[in-house]
Design an enzyme around this catalytic site. Structure first.
Site, PDB file in Angstrom:
ATOM      1  N   GLY A  36      -1.381 -39.032  13.062  1.00  0.00           N
ATOM      2  CA  GLY A  36      -1.548 -37.668  12.691  1.00  0.00           C
ATOM      3  C   GLY A  36      -2.336 -36.730  13.628  1.00  0.00           C
ATOM      4  O   GLY A  36      -3.290 -36.184  13.626  1.00  0.00           O
ATOM      5  N   GLY A  37      -1.589 -36.850  14.813  1.00  0.00           N
ATOM      6  CA  GLY A  37      -2.092 -36.325  15.943  1.00  0.00           C
ATOM      7  C   GLY A  37      -2.110 -34.758  15.895  1.00  0.00           C
ATOM      8  O   GLY A  37      -2.629 -34.026  16.774  1.00  0.00           O
ATOM      9  N   LEU A  38      -1.382 -33.949  14.938  1.00  0.00           N
ATOM     10  CA  LEU A  38      -1.512 -32.710  15.006  1.00  0.00           C
ATOM     11  C   LEU A  38      -2.439 -31.915  13.984  1.00  0.00           C
ATOM     12  O   LEU A  38      -2.388 -30.698  13.776  1.00  0.00           O
ATOM     13  CB  LEU A  38      -0.132 -32.128  14.647  1.00  0.00           C
ATOM     14  CG  LEU A  38       1.007 -32.273  15.587  1.00  0.00           C
ATOM     15  CD1 LEU A  38       2.472 -31.624  15.358  1.00  0.00           C
ATOM     16  CD2 LEU A  38       0.473 -32.035  17.056  1.00  0.00           C
ATOM     17  N   GLN A  40      -6.636 -31.664  12.959  1.00  0.00           N
ATOM     18  CA  GLN A  40      -7.766 -31.087  13.538  1.00  0.00           C
ATOM     19  C   GLN A  40      -8.405 -31.754  15.038  1.00  0.00           C
ATOM     20  O   GLN A  40      -8.608 -31.178  15.934  1.00  0.00           O
ATOM     21  CB  GLN A  40      -9.065 -30.706  12.563  1.00  0.00           C
ATOM     22  CG  GLN A  40     -10.278 -29.925  13.225  1.00  0.00           C
ATOM     23  CD  GLN A  40     -11.531 -30.053  12.507  1.00  0.00           C
ATOM     24  OE1 GLN A  40     -11.570 -30.916  11.556  1.00  0.00           O
ATOM     25  NE2 GLN A  40     -12.196 -29.209  12.764  1.00  0.00           N
ATOM     26  N   LEU A  41      -8.215 -33.402  15.056  1.00  0.00           N
ATOM     27  CA  LEU A  41      -8.950 -34.068  16.051  1.00  0.00           C
ATOM     28  C   LEU A  41      -7.784 -34.268  17.052  1.00  0.00           C
ATOM     29  O   LEU A  41      -8.022 -34.589  18.415  1.00  0.00           O
ATOM     30  CB  LEU A  41      -9.613 -35.143  15.646  1.00  0.00           C
ATOM     31  CG  LEU A  41     -10.396 -34.953  14.337  1.00  0.00           C
ATOM     32  CD1 LEU A  41     -11.294 -36.063  14.155  1.00  0.00           C
ATOM     33  CD2 LEU A  41     -11.624 -33.804  14.640  1.00  0.00           C
ATOM     34  N   ILE A  63       3.782 -36.034  11.331  1.00  0.00           N
ATOM     35  CA  ILE A  63       5.187 -35.917  10.232  1.00  0.00           C
ATOM     36  C   ILE A  63       5.401 -34.248  10.491  1.00  0.00           C
ATOM     37  O   ILE A  63       6.285 -33.728   9.880  1.00  0.00           O
ATOM     38  CB  ILE A  63       4.976 -36.382   9.150  1.00  0.00           C
ATOM     39  CG1 ILE A  63       3.628 -35.824   8.527  1.00  0.00           C
ATOM     40  CG2 ILE A  63       5.046 -37.811   8.993  1.00  0.00           C
ATOM     41  CD1 ILE A  63       3.496 -36.266   6.800  1.00  0.00           C
ATOM     42  N   TYR A 169     -10.968 -40.625  -0.999  1.00  0.00           N
ATOM     43  CA  TYR A 169     -11.456 -40.497   0.375  1.00  0.00           C
ATOM     44  C   TYR A 169     -12.449 -41.507   0.935  1.00  0.00           C
ATOM     45  O   TYR A 169     -12.302 -42.276   1.912  1.00  0.00           O
ATOM     46  CB  TYR A 169     -11.549 -38.938   0.958  1.00  0.00           C
ATOM     47  CG  TYR A 169     -11.831 -38.833   2.373  1.00  0.00           C
ATOM     48  CD1 TYR A 169     -10.866 -39.193   3.478  1.00  0.00           C
ATOM     49  CD2 TYR A 169     -12.946 -38.102   2.735  1.00  0.00           C
ATOM     50  CE1 TYR A 169     -11.209 -38.651   4.631  1.00  0.00           C
ATOM     51  CE2 TYR A 169     -13.120 -37.970   4.074  1.00  0.00           C
ATOM     52  CZ  TYR A 169     -12.102 -38.202   5.066  1.00  0.00           C
ATOM     53  OH  TYR A 169     -12.328 -37.995   6.363  1.00  0.00           O
ATOM     54  N   LYS A 173     -12.228 -44.986   2.794  1.00  0.00           N
ATOM     55  CA  LYS A 173     -12.497 -45.190   4.108  1.00  0.00           C
ATOM     56  C   LYS A 173     -13.603 -46.445   4.148  1.00  0.00           C
ATOM     57  O   LYS A 173     -13.777 -47.151   5.172  1.00  0.00           O
ATOM     58  CB  LYS A 173     -13.382 -44.002   4.686  1.00  0.00           C
ATOM     59  CG  LYS A 173     -12.386 -42.953   4.933  1.00  0.00           C
ATOM     60  CD  LYS A 173     -11.739 -43.065   6.285  1.00  0.00           C
ATOM     61  CE  LYS A 173     -10.957 -41.822   6.793  1.00  0.00           C
ATOM     62  NZ  LYS A 173     -10.202 -41.821   7.870  1.00  0.00           N
TER      63      LYS A 173
END
Ligand SMILES: NC(=O)c1ccc[n+]([C@@H]2O[C@H](COP(=O)([O-])OP(=O)(O)OC[C@H]3O[C@@H](n4cnc5c(N)ncnc54)[C@H](O)[C@@H]3O)[C@@H](O)[C@H]2O)c1
Length: 341
Positions: A36-38, A40-41, A63, A169, A173
Site C-alpha cells: 500500500g506504498g502509494l 499517504q504514508l 495496486i 476499520y 485494527k
C-alpha cells in the site's frame, strides 16, 4: 475525497538521514517491503529509509499505477495483498527482512465497502503474520485512534484500556493488534505497531479518514477559498504531522527489543478542534471563512474516538517526541499547499 490534490504534484518528505537509526544490526543491508506504498504514508517512509540504507533497500508496492518519480526513486512493483502467493513470492525473490504493511481501507472508506474492508484489513493481515513467521521478518502494521470506541476513556486515552470500536476499520485494527501481540508472545514474531492519530500533510493526499478535513481545510485556506467542514466545530481529535509519523515509525522499527514494554503504542503530537484550527489558520489568512455541515457518518465516527491520546508509554520506553505542534503544523501546511496545489 481527494479532489483538491493533484497526483503528479504529490511530494514526499525527507528527514535528515542523521535522524534515522539503522534497521539492520550487522553489515547486511535491510530489505524492506512496503505494501500500500502509494497511499499517504508509504512514499515518505520509503524516502527516509532509502536515504539511510540505499535506494534498493526498499521495495515499494501497491495496486496503483505509479507516477514516474516513484519509478525513478527505487524499486516499485504491483502487489495485491489479497494474493498471498504473490506476497510470499515478493518476500522470497526480493530477500525481504522487514515487512511494513500499509494497505488498508481507512475509516470512512471502510464503512462504504465493508466486505472489501474485511478482506484488505483482515485477510491480508493474516497473510502478513503467516509469511512474517515463515521467513523470520520484522513486521510493522500501523493501528489507529479508531481502534478504541465510545466506551474507552476519551481524554486521555491510555495504551491499555477497553477497546470496543464501532467501525469495521477499528474492529479490524484491534484484531490485528491482538493477533500480532499473540504471535509475538507465543511464537517470537518480531511484531511492532503504533496507533497513529490523524496524520496530516498538504504534500500527500489523505486516504479517506475522519481527520482528513484538517488537510482539506489547509489547502482551501492556502488557495483563498471558503471551506465547508464535515465535522462540528468542537470535535476534538488527536493529530500529528506526516514527518513526525514517519520518524515515529522508523524509531519504533529500530528500537531495541528490550526497550519495548509493549508491542503496540499510542503516538501523537497534538489535539485540536476544527474551530481551533480555523483560529490558527486565521493568524495567516485573516479572511478565511468556514461553514459547518457535519456528515452524520463521519461525525458519529469522530464522536466515538479519543479526544486526547496518552502516548507517555512511547515517550518513556523508546524516547518518542514530536517536533510539530499546531502553529508549526499550520505554517508548514499552508506553505506546501500554496506551492503544490
Ligand atoms: N493516514 C492516517 O491518518 C492514518 C492514521 C492511522 C493509521 N493509519 C494507517 O497507516 C496505514 C497507511 O495509511 P495511509 O494513510 O497511507 O492509507 P491510504 O488510504 O492513503 O493508502 C492505502 C493504500 O493501500 C492500497 N491498497 C488498497 N487495497 C490494496 C490491495 N488489495 N493490495 C495492495 N494495496 C492496496 C491503496 O491503493 C492505497 O494506496 C494504514 O494501515 C492505515 O490504517 C493511517
Amino acid at each position: 475525497m481527494n479532489s483538491m490534490f493533484c497526483r503528479c504534484g504529490q511530494r514526499f518528505l525527507a528527514l535528515p538521514s542523521s535522524a534515522v537509526r539503522h534497521l539492520s544490526t550487522d553489515s547486511t543491508p535491510p530489505r524492506v517491503l512496503i505494501t500500500g506504498g502509494l497511499g499517504q504514508l508509504g512514499r515518505s517512509l520509503a524516502s527516509v529509509l532509502r536515504k539511510t540504507h540505499g535506494n534498493d533497500s526498499v521495495v515499494l508496492t501497491d495496486i496503483k499505477k505509479a507516477p514516474s518519480d516513484v519509478l525513478s526513486a527505487g524499486p516499485y512493483s504491483y502487489l495485491d495483498v489479497l494474493d498471498e502467493a504473490s506476497l510470499r513470492r515478493t518476500v522470497v525473490e526480493e530477500r525481504i527482512t522487514t515487512l511494513v504493511h500499509y494497505s488498508a481501507l481507512l475509516s470512512v472508506v471502510g464503512e462504504s465497502n465493508i466486505p472489501l474492508a474485511m478482506k484488505v484489513n483482515i485477510d491480508s493481515v493474516h497473510s502478513c503474520m503467516q509469511i512474517a513467521q515463515e521467513y523470520n521478518l520484522r513486521l510493522f502494521i500501523p493501528s489507529t485512534i479508531g481502534a478504541f470506541g465510545p466506551h474507552c476513556p476519551r481524554n486521555p486515552t491510555p495504551d491499555l484500556t477497553v477497546q470496543r470500536p464501532r467501525t469495521i476499520y477499528g474492529v479490524s485494527k484491534v484484531h490485528m493488534e491482538l493477533l500480532g501481540e499473540y504471535f509475538q508472545a507465543s511464537r517470537g514474531l518480531d511484531f511492532r505497531s503504533l496507533r497513529f492519530p490523524g496524520v496530516l500533510s498538504a504534500d500527500t493526499p489523505p486516504g479517506g479518514g475522519t481527520t482528513d478535513y484538517a488537510v482539506h481545510m489547509a489547502v482551501a485556506a492556502a488557495k483563498d477559498r471558503p471551506f465547508e467542514c464535515n465535522l462540528r466545530p468542537d470535535t476534538r481529535l488527536p493529530m500529528m504531522y506526516l514527518s513526525d509519523c514517519v520518524r515515529a515509525t522508523v524509531e519504533m522499527l529500530t528500537a531495541p527489543a528490550d526497550s519495548l514494554r509493549l508491542r503496540t503504542y499510542n503516538v501523537t503530537a497534538m489535539s485540536f478542534t476544527p474551530e481551533e484550527l480555523v483560529a490558527e489558520i486565521r493568524k495567516h489568512k485573516k479572511d478565511f471563512t468556514v461553514t459547518y455541515k457535519p456528515d452524520p457518518i463521519v461525525q458519529a465516527i469522530a464522536d466515538s474516538w479519543p479526544e486526547v491520546f496518552d502516548d507517555s508509554g512511547a515517550r518513556n520506553d523508546w524516547g518518542w517526541n514530536h517536533e510539530y505542534d499546531l502553529s508549526r503544523l499550520v505554517r508548514r501546511m499552508l506553505e506546501s499547499a500554496a506551492k503544490y496545489h
